[in-house]
Design a protein around this motif. Sequence first.
Motif, mmCIF file in Angstrom:
data_model
loop_
_atom_site.group_PDB
_atom_site.id
_atom_site.type_symbol
_atom_site.label_atom_id
_atom_site.label_comp_id
_atom_site.label_asym_id
_atom_site.label_seq_id
_atom_site.Cartn_x
_atom_site.Cartn_y
_atom_site.Cartn_z
ATOM 1 N N PRO A 1 11.546 5.959 -7.100
ATOM 2 C CA PRO A 1 10.988 5.906 -8.459
ATOM 3 C C PRO A 1 11.172 7.212 -9.217
ATOM 4 O O PRO A 1 11.352 7.201 -10.446
ATOM 5 N N THR A 2 11.134 8.335 -8.514
ATOM 6 C CA THR A 2 11.259 9.634 -9.181
ATOM 7 C C THR A 2 12.610 9.758 -9.869
ATOM 8 O O THR A 2 12.688 10.105 -11.061
ATOM 9 N N MET A 3 13.685 9.463 -9.139
ATOM 10 C CA MET A 3 15.018 9.657 -9.700
ATOM 11 C C MET A 3 15.429 8.518 -10.633
ATOM 12 O O MET A 3 16.186 8.733 -11.572
ATOM 13 N N ALA B 1 4.189 14.810 -11.131
ATOM 14 C CA ALA B 1 5.434 15.065 -11.861
ATOM 15 C C ALA B 1 5.382 14.453 -13.262
ATOM 16 O O ALA B 1 5.835 15.064 -14.241
ATOM 17 N N ILE B 2 4.813 13.266 -13.371
ATOM 18 C CA ILE B 2 4.731 12.589 -14.670
ATOM 19 C C ILE B 2 3.795 13.341 -15.611
ATOM 20 O O ILE B 2 4.104 13.548 -16.794
ATOM 21 N N ILE B 3 2.671 13.762 -15.093
ATOM 22 C CA ILE B 3 1.641 14.377 -15.932
ATOM 23 C C ILE B 3 1.944 15.833 -16.252
ATOM 24 O O ILE B 3 1.748 16.299 -17.379
ATOM 25 N N ILE B 4 2.448 16.575 -15.264
ATOM 26 C CA ILE B 4 2.609 18.022 -15.428
ATOM 27 C C ILE B 4 4.044 18.441 -15.716
ATOM 28 O O ILE B 4 4.310 19.214 -16.639
ATOM 29 N N ALA B 5 4.996 17.935 -14.933
ATOM 30 C CA ALA B 5 6.383 18.421 -15.043
ATOM 31 C C ALA B 5 7.137 17.824 -16.226
ATOM 32 O O ALA B 5 7.901 18.527 -16.896
ATOM 33 N N LEU B 6 6.946 16.549 -16.480
ATOM 34 C CA LEU B 6 7.720 15.855 -17.511
ATOM 35 C C LEU B 6 7.639 16.519 -18.888
ATOM 36 O O LEU B 6 8.669 16.691 -19.553
ATOM 37 N N PRO B 7 6.455 16.934 -19.361
ATOM 38 C CA PRO B 7 6.390 17.541 -20.699
ATOM 39 C C PRO B 7 7.190 18.839 -20.829
ATOM 40 O O PRO B 7 7.552 19.229 -21.944
ATOM 41 N N PHE B 8 7.469 19.503 -19.707
ATOM 42 C CA PHE B 8 8.169 20.787 -19.755
ATOM 43 C C PHE B 8 9.628 20.681 -19.307
ATOM 44 O O PHE B 8 10.291 21.693 -19.083
ATOM 45 N N GLY C 1 2.898 14.889 -3.767
ATOM 46 C CA GLY C 1 3.354 14.866 -5.155
ATOM 47 C C GLY C 1 3.227 16.220 -5.823
ATOM 48 O O GLY C 1 4.068 16.607 -6.635
ATOM 49 N N VAL C 2 2.171 16.960 -5.466
ATOM 50 C CA VAL C 2 1.999 18.318 -5.998
ATOM 51 C C VAL C 2 3.115 19.224 -5.488
ATOM 52 O O VAL C 2 3.677 20.031 -6.239
ATOM 53 N N PHE C 3 3.463 19.095 -4.215
ATOM 54 C CA PHE C 3 4.577 19.871 -3.676
ATOM 55 C C PHE C 3 5.886 19.521 -4.385
ATOM 56 O O PHE C 3 6.743 20.387 -4.588
ATOM 57 N N GLN C 4 6.037 18.259 -4.765
ATOM 58 C CA GLN C 4 7.252 17.843 -5.457
ATOM 59 C C GLN C 4 7.412 18.582 -6.783
ATOM 60 O O GLN C 4 8.533 18.783 -7.267
ATOM 61 N N LEU C 5 6.290 19.007 -7.376
ATOM 62 C CA LEU C 5 6.350 19.761 -8.630
ATOM 63 C C LEU C 5 7.176 21.035 -8.489
ATOM 64 O O LEU C 5 7.793 21.500 -9.454
ATOM 65 N N LEU C 6 7.178 21.625 -7.291
ATOM 66 C CA LEU C 6 7.922 22.864 -7.072
ATOM 67 C C LEU C 6 9.409 22.674 -7.337
ATOM 68 O O LEU C 6 10.105 23.629 -7.676
ATOM 69 N N ALA C 7 9.872 21.437 -7.185
ATOM 70 C CA ALA C 7 11.302 21.169 -7.312
ATOM 71 C C ALA C 7 11.791 21.144 -8.753
ATOM 72 O O ALA C 7 12.994 20.955 -8.984
ATOM 73 N N VAL C 8 10.912 21.330 -9.720
ATOM 74 C CA VAL C 8 11.379 21.352 -11.106
ATOM 75 C C VAL C 8 12.239 22.590 -11.367
ATOM 76 O O VAL C 8 13.029 22.611 -12.309
ATOM 77 N N ILE D 1 0.839 -1.202 0.000
ATOM 78 C CA ILE D 1 0.000 0.000 0.000
ATOM 79 C C ILE D 1 0.872 1.249 0.000
ATOM 80 O O ILE D 1 0.579 2.230 -0.704
ATOM 81 N N MET D 2 1.969 1.215 0.779
ATOM 82 C CA MET D 2 2.889 2.353 0.796
ATOM 83 C C MET D 2 3.431 2.632 -0.606
ATOM 84 O O MET D 2 3.484 3.788 -1.044
ATOM 85 N N TRP D 3 3.786 1.578 -1.331
ATOM 86 C CA TRP D 3 4.327 1.763 -2.682
ATOM 87 C C TRP D 3 3.266 2.305 -3.640
ATOM 88 O O TRP D 3 3.574 3.121 -4.509
ATOM 89 N N PHE D 4 2.023 1.868 -3.487
ATOM 90 C CA PHE D 4 0.944 2.409 -4.315
ATOM 91 C C PHE D 4 0.755 3.903 -4.035
ATOM 92 O O PHE D 4 0.511 4.701 -4.948
ATOM 93 N N LYS D 5 0.884 4.292 -2.774
ATOM 94 C CA LYS D 5 0.789 5.709 -2.426
ATOM 95 C C LYS D 5 1.953 6.500 -3.026
ATOM 96 O O LYS D 5 1.778 7.644 -3.481
ATOM 97 N N ILE D 6 3.131 5.906 -3.036
ATOM 98 C CA ILE D 6 4.290 6.565 -3.642
ATOM 99 C C ILE D 6 4.054 6.766 -5.140
ATOM 100 O O ILE D 6 4.407 7.812 -5.706
ATOM 101 N N VAL D 7 3.449 5.771 -5.785
ATOM 102 C CA VAL D 7 3.108 5.913 -7.210
ATOM 103 C C VAL D 7 2.151 7.088 -7.402
ATOM 104 O O VAL D 7 2.308 7.888 -8.336
ATOM 105 N N VAL D 8 1.171 7.203 -6.522
ATOM 106 C CA VAL D 8 0.236 8.329 -6.586
ATOM 107 C C VAL D 8 0.989 9.651 -6.444
ATOM 108 O O VAL D 8 0.695 10.624 -7.158
ATOM 109 N N SER D 9 1.972 9.699 -5.557
ATOM 110 C CA SER D 9 2.764 10.915 -5.370
ATOM 111 C C SER D 9 3.589 11.263 -6.611
ATOM 112 O O SER D 9 3.929 12.435 -6.824
ATOM 113 N N CYS D 10 3.898 10.267 -7.419
ATOM 114 C CA CYS D 10 4.695 10.503 -8.637
ATOM 115 C C CYS D 10 3.853 11.053 -9.788
ATOM 116 O O CYS D 10 4.398 11.646 -10.730
ATOM 117 N N LEU D 11 2.537 10.858 -9.733
ATOM 118 C CA LEU D 11 1.675 11.207 -10.859
ATOM 119 C C LEU D 11 1.744 12.687 -11.263
ATOM 120 O O LEU D 11 1.830 12.986 -12.467
#
Length: 290
Positions: A216-218, A114-121, A175-182, A102-112
Motif C-alpha cells: 500500500p505504501t508504494m 507516513a500519511i499524516i506526517i510525511a506526505l505533507p512534506f 510505521g513510525v520507523f518507516q518515517l525515517l525513510a523519507v 487483521i494483518m491488513w488492518f495492522k498494515i493500514v495502521v503502519s501506513c498512518l
Amino acid sequence: MDFIELLKVVFLGIVEGITEWLPISSTGHLILVEEFVKLDVSKQFWEMFMVVIQLGAIMAVVVLYFKDLWPFHNRRPKHHNVTKIEKTAGFICRFVQIDKMIMWFKIVVSCLPAIIIALPFNDFIEEKFNNYFVVAVMLIVYGVLFILIEDYNKKRDPAVNSIAEISWKMALLIGVFQLLAVIPGTSRSGATIIGGILLGASRTVAAEYTFFLAIPTMFGASLLKLVKFGLHFTGAELMILVVGMVVSFVVSILAIKFLMGYIKKHDFKVFGWYRIVLGVIVLLYFTIAG
C-alpha cells in the motif's frame, strides 16, 4: 527511444529490483546512478519515474506471497447441529480468512504515520534532500546502525516469530520507523526492518512485514506521482516506464528469494558494511571531482 536509452532503462530497472528489498536504499541508489547514467527525459518525469518504477518491484511481492496476502477464499464449512450465530460465523469464514484481514488492518495502521506526517512534506524533502551528499551520509549512518543493532540483537531472543503475533502498537511503531525513510539513502525496507528487530521481531518476520507494508505504501506513492505528473505520456516515456517496471519485477523476485534465504543463516551486518563503504566512496569521489 534509441538502443542506448533502452539499455539505461534496463540498468535502472536492475538497480531498482535489487536495492528495493535489500536494506541499502533503492531511491538513494537511483539518485547516485543518475549522476552517471542520465536518461534523456525531463526532471519532472525522472522524479516520477524513480517512484513509479517501484511498482514492478511491488508486484514481485504480490506474486511471491499471494497466498499469504489474499484474505478471500471459497471454502464450504460443514455444519452439524449448529446455532444461527455459528452458521453466520461459518458463512463469513467461508469467504474471509480473518487472520489475514487483521494483518491488513495492522498494515493500514503502519501506513498512518507516513500519511499524516510525511506526505505533507514530500515536495520539500525531494527538493532539499535528493542529492548525493545526503544519500552518502544516510548510507553511512544507517550502515553503522545496522551493525550496532545486530550486535545488540545477538543478546536476546525474538519475542515475535510470526506476523500474526505483531500487536497493534507494534504495527504503529513500525510505521513510525518507516518515517525515517523519507530521507533518501535511508532505505524504507532498512528502516522498517531495523524497527521490527528493535521491537522484538525475528529477522524473517521483520523482513516479510516490510515486504507487505510496501504494497500500500508504494502503490499510494506511485498513484500520487502519476496524478501529479499527469497521464499525458509520450510513446518513449511510456516505454521507459513499462520496461523499467518489468525489469524491476523480474529482478525483485530474485532479490527477495535471495534475501529470505540469506537471513535464515546470516545477520544484516554485511549490508551495514556495504552502506558504509559505498557512502565513503561517494563522498570521496564527489569531493575529489568537485
